[in-house]
Design a protein around this motif. Structure first.
Motif, PDB file in Angstrom:
ATOM      1  N   VAL A 148      99.264  19.432  72.736  1.00 31.65           N
ATOM      2  CA  VAL A 148      97.892  19.227  72.259  1.00 31.65           C
ATOM      3  C   VAL A 148      97.027  18.512  73.289  1.00 31.65           C
ATOM      4  O   VAL A 148      95.846  18.259  73.032  1.00 31.65           O
ATOM      5  N   ALA A 149      97.600  18.183  74.456  1.00 34.20           N
ATOM      6  CA  ALA A 149      96.889  17.322  75.408  1.00 34.20           C
ATOM      7  C   ALA A 149      95.563  17.921  75.855  1.00 34.20           C
ATOM      8  O   ALA A 149      94.537  17.231  75.878  1.00 34.20           O
ATOM      9  N   VAL A 150      95.573  19.199  76.232  1.00 33.38           N
ATOM     10  CA  VAL A 150      94.341  19.807  76.738  1.00 33.38           C
ATOM     11  C   VAL A 150      93.280  19.843  75.641  1.00 33.38           C
ATOM     12  O   VAL A 150      92.123  19.460  75.851  1.00 33.38           O
ATOM     13  N   GLY A 151      93.664  20.297  74.448  1.00 39.06           N
ATOM     14  CA  GLY A 151      92.709  20.348  73.343  1.00 39.06           C
ATOM     15  C   GLY A 151      92.195  18.976  72.963  1.00 39.06           C
ATOM     16  O   GLY A 151      90.998  18.790  72.707  1.00 39.06           O
ATOM     17  N   ALA A 152      93.104  17.975  72.929  1.00 40.74           N
ATOM     18  CA  ALA A 152      92.685  16.615  72.581  1.00 40.74           C
ATOM     19  C   ALA A 152      91.713  16.062  73.613  1.00 40.74           C
ATOM     20  O   ALA A 152      90.718  15.413  73.270  1.00 40.74           O
ATOM     21  N   ASN A 153      91.982  16.310  74.902  1.00 41.08           N
ATOM     22  CA  ASN A 153      91.070  15.829  75.939  1.00 41.08           C
ATOM     23  C   ASN A 153      89.720  16.534  75.871  1.00 41.08           C
ATOM     24  O   ASN A 153      88.673  15.919  76.115  1.00 41.08           O
ATOM     25  N   LEU A 154      89.729  17.823  75.516  1.00 36.11           N
ATOM     26  CA  LEU A 154      88.462  18.541  75.361  1.00 36.11           C
ATOM     27  C   LEU A 154      87.630  17.947  74.236  1.00 36.11           C
ATOM     28  O   LEU A 154      86.416  17.759  74.364  1.00 36.11           O
ATOM     29  N   LEU A 155      88.289  17.652  73.111  1.00 39.54           N
ATOM     30  CA  LEU A 155      87.565  17.111  71.957  1.00 39.54           C
ATOM     31  C   LEU A 155      87.110  15.672  72.198  1.00 39.54           C
ATOM     32  O   LEU A 155      86.041  15.264  71.741  1.00 39.54           O
ATOM     33  N   ALA A 156      87.929  14.903  72.914  1.00 41.93           N
ATOM     34  CA  ALA A 156      87.588  13.494  73.132  1.00 41.93           C
ATOM     35  C   ALA A 156      86.564  13.309  74.246  1.00 41.93           C
ATOM     36  O   ALA A 156      85.813  12.323  74.237  1.00 41.93           O
ATOM     37  N   ALA A 157      86.522  14.243  75.194  1.00 44.43           N
ATOM     38  CA  ALA A 157      85.699  14.059  76.400  1.00 44.43           C
ATOM     39  C   ALA A 157      84.237  13.715  76.122  1.00 44.43           C
ATOM     40  O   ALA A 157      83.688  12.809  76.766  1.00 44.43           O
ATOM     41  N   PRO A 158      83.543  14.388  75.175  1.00 44.21           N
ATOM     42  CA  PRO A 158      82.127  14.055  74.971  1.00 44.21           C
ATOM     43  C   PRO A 158      81.880  12.610  74.540  1.00 44.21           C
ATOM     44  O   PRO A 158      80.775  12.085  74.727  1.00 44.21           O
ATOM     45  N   ALA A 159      82.897  11.970  73.974  1.00 38.49           N
ATOM     46  CA  ALA A 159      82.705  10.600  73.478  1.00 38.49           C
ATOM     47  C   ALA A 159      83.121   9.538  74.485  1.00 38.49           C
ATOM     48  O   ALA A 159      82.792   8.363  74.313  1.00 38.49           O
ATOM     49  N   VAL A 160      83.845   9.935  75.545  1.00 38.50           N
ATOM     50  CA  VAL A 160      84.378   8.935  76.471  1.00 38.50           C
ATOM     51  C   VAL A 160      83.256   8.247  77.252  1.00 38.50           C
ATOM     52  O   VAL A 160      83.209   7.015  77.344  1.00 38.50           O
ATOM     53  N   ALA A 161      82.349   9.027  77.823  1.00 41.78           N
ATOM     54  CA  ALA A 161      81.267   8.424  78.628  1.00 41.78           C
ATOM     55  C   ALA A 161      80.366   7.521  77.794  1.00 41.78           C
ATOM     56  O   ALA A 161      80.072   6.383  78.206  1.00 41.78           O
ATOM     57  N   PRO A 162      79.890   7.950  76.593  1.00 39.19           N
ATOM     58  CA  PRO A 162      79.066   7.030  75.789  1.00 39.19           C
ATOM     59  C   PRO A 162      79.803   5.745  75.417  1.00 39.19           C
ATOM     60  O   PRO A 162      79.223   4.650  75.462  1.00 39.19           O
ATOM     61  N   ALA A 163      81.082   5.879  75.048  1.00 30.23           N
ATOM     62  CA  ALA A 163      81.832   4.685  74.671  1.00 30.23           C
ATOM     63  C   ALA A 163      81.968   3.736  75.845  1.00 30.23           C
ATOM     64  O   ALA A 163      81.851   2.512  75.698  1.00 30.23           O
ATOM     65  N   THR A 164      82.206   4.291  77.038  1.00 38.87           N
ATOM     66  CA  THR A 164      82.406   3.452  78.221  1.00 38.87           C
ATOM     67  C   THR A 164      81.103   2.819  78.688  1.00 38.87           C
ATOM     68  O   THR A 164      81.010   1.594  78.873  1.00 38.87           O
ATOM     69  N   VAL A 165      80.087   3.642  78.881  1.00 36.35           N
ATOM     70  CA  VAL A 165      78.822   3.144  79.439  1.00 36.35           C
ATOM     71  C   VAL A 165      78.129   2.206  78.462  1.00 36.35           C
ATOM     72  O   VAL A 165      77.652   1.123  78.846  1.00 36.35           O
ATOM     73  N   LEU A 166      78.054   2.583  77.193  1.00 35.47           N
ATOM     74  CA  LEU A 166      77.362   1.734  76.217  1.00 35.47           C
ATOM     75  C   LEU A 166      78.167   0.474  75.906  1.00 35.47           C
ATOM     76  O   LEU A 166      77.591  -0.579  75.616  1.00 35.47           O
ATOM     77  N   GLY A 167      79.494   0.581  75.951  1.00 34.75           N
ATOM     78  CA  GLY A 167      80.306  -0.617  75.756  1.00 34.75           C
ATOM     79  C   GLY A 167      80.072  -1.625  76.859  1.00 34.75           C
ATOM     80  O   GLY A 167      79.903  -2.825  76.613  1.00 34.75           O
ATOM     81  N   LEU A 168      80.041  -1.146  78.121  1.00 39.34           N
ATOM     82  CA  LEU A 168      79.761  -2.046  79.240  1.00 39.34           C
ATOM     83  C   LEU A 168      78.329  -2.574  79.170  1.00 39.34           C
ATOM     84  O   LEU A 168      78.084  -3.770  79.400  1.00 39.34           O
ATOM     85  N   SER A 169      77.390  -1.692  78.840  1.00 35.86           N
ATOM     86  CA  SER A 169      75.991  -2.128  78.740  1.00 35.86           C
ATOM     87  C   SER A 169      75.824  -3.190  77.666  1.00 35.86           C
ATOM     88  O   SER A 169      75.113  -4.186  77.857  1.00 35.86           O
TER      89      SER A 169
END
Length: 755
Positions: free
Chosen positions: A386-407
């Motif tokens: 499931v790794a590829v599918g899970a990474n595809l589904l999670a990818a759109p949320a990774v950048a907002p979580a990272t950037v907004l969390g740091l901000s």
């Protein structure tokens, strides 16, 4: 075409480090010399291109640095003093955050440090040597960068450090951390504060995404991330830096920064990230790989990125040769190589019939997963489906979580309420990633067991190499791509049967639940009595599924330590559960809460001396005896309060001992004088603290040890195993054999295992 000459430099450097670190000293030296002589001879004979001179030079250089570092550490005064177990006075500076781990007799604080002065045995030395600091839970927790003096006992160590430091008194702070460490700590603290009011899992995931601070992550959620191939999100990785520095570059461009100033801004972003995430070798490695990824995104990125990858590997190994043996380094390098070398070709194949954004979204995680699969399987023994599918589904949320969390953390330093508002979408994004991990791990065949033997690893590596030329042909046609995707979905959704499992005639099974206990006594078709449920709900659930147990008339929890009760939710998953019983000592309280919250009721108390029958299972509770004391000095009272059972199934008599310690065992030897059993569940995972005379007097033909692979407690003890074997018992261990089933066939007792 990418320029692979620099990649060859990195490969040569990697081989040089592995030769020195994995082979005995003289063998490594001889191997390096033979390679040098052979290559020089071939070059002089003009049978080898001069292009090989670079990789050979990299191999020799890194091998030399690795050998030098090993020699310096091995000949350090600290190492000599540690060999003698000396008590010394040290001046040292901490170089990592404190990490709390569970020890056999309480929590331990672990941190890396550098010793600058040592005084002992009438002599003082000034030096610069790495050590590992291991202090008790009561020792003051000092921040990273603190310089201190302390009296300590030195213990021999490996892993490239000169000694293990065990403090014997309170430290004296010589110098507080430098201002940049204070600033980095303030940012980390502010990131946590900005999401402190959110869901418990989300508030732990956001700091992990921003700076790799995953200290509070729940173990079951971490397991779900491993199963779904999302573990890279929980640690400092190149993707973290790529997202953070990429956001800094975008912000800079929006403010009009151009040219070399933009490069300076990116460099400052990288430096700030490394300081905040900590300047440990693993963080610097992640920063280097993230920088390579950023270069790969630019003009002529594939060619420039591959050159930078080779150089980055070479430089990192020249600085820290021991990175060559770490899983994080291998995964980072392989994932970056896959993205640079494979993803563009596979993207172009997909673009024949899909939009570019779809092609890139699929090819990048697919390439990274294929490149990393042999390493991941070597570590876990599994291949994630499931790794590829899970990474595809999670990818759109990774950048907002990272950037907004740091901000949110940065803004929170100025005004905390606004920081909370800014970080709120980061917590929502983290919630989506958590949902993906949970959902993916619950798929019936989220991962397949592969094994870690030489043949298994060679076969898997060959399959991954075969996919390199085949993937473009498959991905270039919609029919073949959709057919392969559909086949994968079917395989994931249909749980495959375990051939020959459960074995015919099984009477008792010891589940492989890691460092914990989970025993199953067959009371009838699809029915069983369960004694303890291990530390992991998923592992306990999977074991009962494999045994096809759908009804549990009785659950006995021997005591409330996490390795015996935390898997309760897994047992309750889709099964009819009757009575739940345990010991009368409701400690530790956390374990009691886990059971109450999972079951929705208080557990009853197993009545001493009572004999009961559940289908084919007969049980008698033989401990704890009313009025029995808490045990001897240094013993655990909850362990000694464990429920001990004598069970009979299909004519087999078994003694199930929980974690009782020597004093309780001696008491039972008097209470149960003359007891003889066929099967002994060895107490406390094979701890060395046993009443060996009693255990070996029981006449057991089979001794079962439920123990986690590579555990930190030294379980099971070699002298105990030798004593049991000497008494005529055959010893079976879950860390070596996996699930262990005791079977009765034609009146004979045997064992079948499943790894």
């Amino acid at each position: 075409m990418p320029d692979l000459r620099a990649v060859a430099l990195g490969v040569g450097a990697w081989i040089g480090a592995l030769l020195v670190l994995l082979l005995p000293g003289r063998v490594a030296l001889a191997t390096v010399l033979v390679l040098v002589v052979a290559c020089v001879g071939l070059m002089l004979g003009r049978t080898m291109a001069l292009a090989w001179l670079g990789p050979l030079a990299a191999l020799v250089a890194v091998a030399g640095v690795a050998a030098l570092q090993q020699t310096v550490v091995a000949t350090s005064p600290l190492a000599r003093l540690a060999d003698d177990g000396a008590v010394v006075t040290l001046r040292l500076a901490t170089t990592s955050d404190v990490r709390v781990v569970a020890g056999q007799y309480g929590d331990l604080q672990i941190a890396r440090a550098t010793v600058s002065r040592v005084e002992g045995r009438g002599t003082a030395w000034t030096l610069d040597a790495p050590v590992v600091l291991m202090a008790g839970e009561d020792w003051p927790r000092l921040p990273l960068g603190t310089t201190l003096e302390t009296t300590a006992r030195l213990v021999p160590a490996d892993d490239g450090v000169a000694a293990l430091v065990r403090p014997m008194g309170d430290p004296r702070v010589v110098a507080e951390p430098d201002v940049w460490w204070d600033a980095a700590t303030a940012v980390r603290r502010s990131v946590r504060a900005a999401v402190a009011g959110r869901d418990v899992d989300a508030r732990e995931l956001v700091p992990a995404l921003v700076v790799g601070d995953d200290g509070g992550m729940a173990s079951d959620l971490a397991d779900d991330f491993r199963t779904t191939g999302l573990t890279h999100l929980l640690a400092v990785s190149g993707s973290n830096l790529t997202i953070v520095v990429g956001a800094v570059i975008i912000l800079g461009r929006s403010l009009g920064v151009r040219g070399r100033l933009l490069h300076v801004l990116a460099a400052l972003g990288i430096a700030g990230f490394v300081l905040t995430a900590r300047t440990e070798p693993s963080v610097v490695r992640a920063a280097a790989m993230g920088t390579v990824a950023l270069i790969g995104m630019g003009t002529n990125g594939r060619s420039r990125g591959t050159r930078c990858l080779g150089v980055a590997v070479l430089v990192l190994l020249l600085l820290w040769p021991r990175l060559a043996t770490t899983a994080g380094f291998a995964l980072s390098a392989m994932a970056t190589a896959g993205i640079l070398l494979l993803a563009p070709v596979w993207r172009d194949a997909l673009m024949r019939w899909t939009p570019r954004w779809v092609a890139e979204a699929v090819s990048v995680p697919l390439a990274a997963q294929v490149a990393c699969t042999p390493v991941v399987a070597g570590l876990s023994g599994q291949v994630s489906l499931v790794a590829v599918g899970a990474n595809l589904l999670a990818a759109p949320a990774v950048a907002p979580a990272t950037v907004l969390g740091l901000s949110g953390g940065l803004i929170g330093l100025l005004w905390a309420p606004i920081g909370v508002v800014v970080a709120a979408p980061a917590a929502w994004s983290a919630g989506w990633i958590i949902a993906v991990a949970r959902w993916g791990a619950d798929i019936p065949t989220a991962a397949v067991d592969w094994g870690t033997g030489p043949l298994a690893m060679v076969g898997l590596t060959a399959l991954c190499l075969l996919s390199v030329p085949l993937a473009p042909r498959v991905l270039g046609r919609p029919g073949s791509t959709l057919a392969c995707t559909g086949l994968l979905v079917v395989v994931m959704l249909v749980r495959p049967p375990s051939p020959g499992w459960p074995p015919d005639g099984w009477a008792l099974a010891m589940c492989d639940v890691g460092q914990g206990d989970g025993l199953v006594l067959r009371s009838g078709p699809r029915s069983a009595v369960v004694v303890d449920v291990g530390p992991d709900p998923a592992l306990m659930d999977a074991c009962l599924d494999r045994l096809r147990v759908t009804s549990v008339p009785l659950v006995v929890l021997t005591h409330f330590h996490a390795d015996h009760v935390d898997g309760m939710a897994g047992l309750l998953e889709g099964r009819d559960v009757g009575a739940i019983e345990s010991t009368g000592l409701l400690e530790p309280a956390g374990g009691v809460r886990v059971v109450e919250e999972a079951a929705g009721r208080d557990p009853g108390i197993a009545a001493y001396g009572e004999t009961r029958r559940f289908g084919q299972v007969t049980l008698q509770t033989v401990w704890p005896r009313p009025g029995a004391g808490g045990g001897g000095a240094g013993e655990s009272e909850p362990n000694n309060a464990s429920v001990v059972l004598v069970a009979e199934v299909e004519g087999i008599r078994a003694l199930l001992t929980g974690d009782v310690e020597p004093s309780a065992q001696r008491a039972m030897s008097r209470d149960l004088a003359g007891l003889q059993v066929d099967v002994l569940k060895v107490p406390h995972h094979g701890s060395r603290h046993q009443d060996v005379d009693w255990l070996t007097s029981l006449g057991a033909r089979l001794a079962l040890v439920s123990v986690g692979e590579d555990n930190d407690y030294g379980h099971p003890a070699a002298d105990l195993l030798a004593a049991l074997a000497g008494s005529g018992a055959r010893v079976w261990r879950t860390d070596l054999s996996g699930d262990v089933a005791v079977v009765v066939r034609d009146g004979e007792v045997g064992v079948v295992t499943r790894r």
